[in-house]
Design a protein around this motif. Sequence first.
Motif, PDB file in Angstrom:
ATOM      1  N   ALA A  68      20.446 140.403  24.543  1.00  0.00           N
ATOM      2  CA  ALA A  68      21.155 141.445  25.276  1.00  0.00           C
ATOM      3  C   ALA A  68      22.653 141.154  25.380  1.00  0.00           C
ATOM      4  O   ALA A  68      23.470 141.878  24.819  1.00  0.00           O
ATOM      5  N   GLN A  69      22.999 140.109  26.103  1.00  0.00           N
ATOM      6  CA  GLN A  69      24.394 139.739  26.303  1.00  0.00           C
ATOM      7  C   GLN A  69      24.533 138.236  26.108  1.00  0.00           C
ATOM      8  O   GLN A  69      24.390 137.480  27.067  1.00  0.00           O
ATOM      9  N   PRO A  70      24.805 137.807  24.881  1.00  0.00           N
ATOM     10  CA  PRO A  70      24.894 136.378  24.596  1.00  0.00           C
ATOM     11  C   PRO A  70      25.962 135.704  25.454  1.00  0.00           C
ATOM     12  O   PRO A  70      27.038 136.261  25.668  1.00  0.00           O
ATOM     13  N   GLU A  71      25.630 134.506  25.918  1.00  0.00           N
ATOM     14  CA  GLU A  71      26.540 133.780  26.798  1.00  0.00           C
ATOM     15  C   GLU A  71      26.893 132.414  26.224  1.00  0.00           C
ATOM     16  O   GLU A  71      26.124 131.814  25.488  1.00  0.00           O
ATOM     17  N   ARG A  72      28.038 131.940  26.639  1.00  0.00           N
ATOM     18  CA  ARG A  72      28.484 130.579  26.382  1.00  0.00           C
ATOM     19  C   ARG A  72      28.810 129.954  27.729  1.00  0.00           C
ATOM     20  O   ARG A  72      28.952 130.645  28.731  1.00  0.00           O
ATOM     21  N   VAL A  73      28.919 128.634  27.723  1.00  0.00           N
ATOM     22  CA  VAL A  73      29.287 127.887  28.914  1.00  0.00           C
ATOM     23  C   VAL A  73      30.059 126.663  28.452  1.00  0.00           C
ATOM     24  O   VAL A  73      29.771 126.123  27.383  1.00  0.00           O
ATOM     25  N   GLN A  74      31.057 126.252  29.219  1.00  0.00           N
ATOM     26  CA  GLN A  74      31.738 125.022  28.848  1.00  0.00           C
ATOM     27  C   GLN A  74      30.864 123.849  29.273  1.00  0.00           C
ATOM     28  O   GLN A  74      30.316 123.838  30.376  1.00  0.00           O
ATOM     29  N   ALA A  75      30.740 122.890  28.375  1.00  0.00           N
ATOM     30  CA  ALA A  75      29.894 121.725  28.619  1.00  0.00           C
ATOM     31  C   ALA A  75      30.599 120.485  28.090  1.00  0.00           C
ATOM     32  O   ALA A  75      31.331 120.542  27.094  1.00  0.00           O
TER      33      ALA A  75
END
Length: 156
Positions: A68-75
């Motif tokens: 649906a709404q691909p996400e990223r996150v800083q890691a």
Amino acid sequence: MSDDATFEDGAERPLNLGALDADDLSVISSLAQDAVFPITEMKWAIRQRRFAVLLNRFRWEDTAARTAQPERVQALLSFDTVLEVASQGIDRSDKDTVLSLLSVTFEPTGDGAGHILLTLAGDGVIRLTVEAIEATLKDVTRPYLAPSKSTPRHPE
């Protein structure tokens, strides 16, 4: 007597994983696959024997968001007991370079020591010579909508 788990116990939380062997490292590799990062976000603290990279990690674990709404996150991906760092296929002088992580693997050399290979898109690789596998992957921001608005794809 232990209590049963509740729905809230399964609530989404930031990742904070450690790896002490090759199997653990393969889990981190699958969750860090397709992470992107500027070349300037790699740091080797020689005295602390730590190598770290601030990644923009694709959230592979969020199956609903993948479609649906691909996400990223800083890691933060970090490795301890690092004795040496080498790279191939990377122009480290170009500070505008953005790298894409494909996999993190381990090649043993004996007694727990070996090389951790961070394989990058475009035939680049970063090799960490380590005394032992001591790695962590920790989300450090809230998830955000992937700028591309698409899920990374690989040819089959």
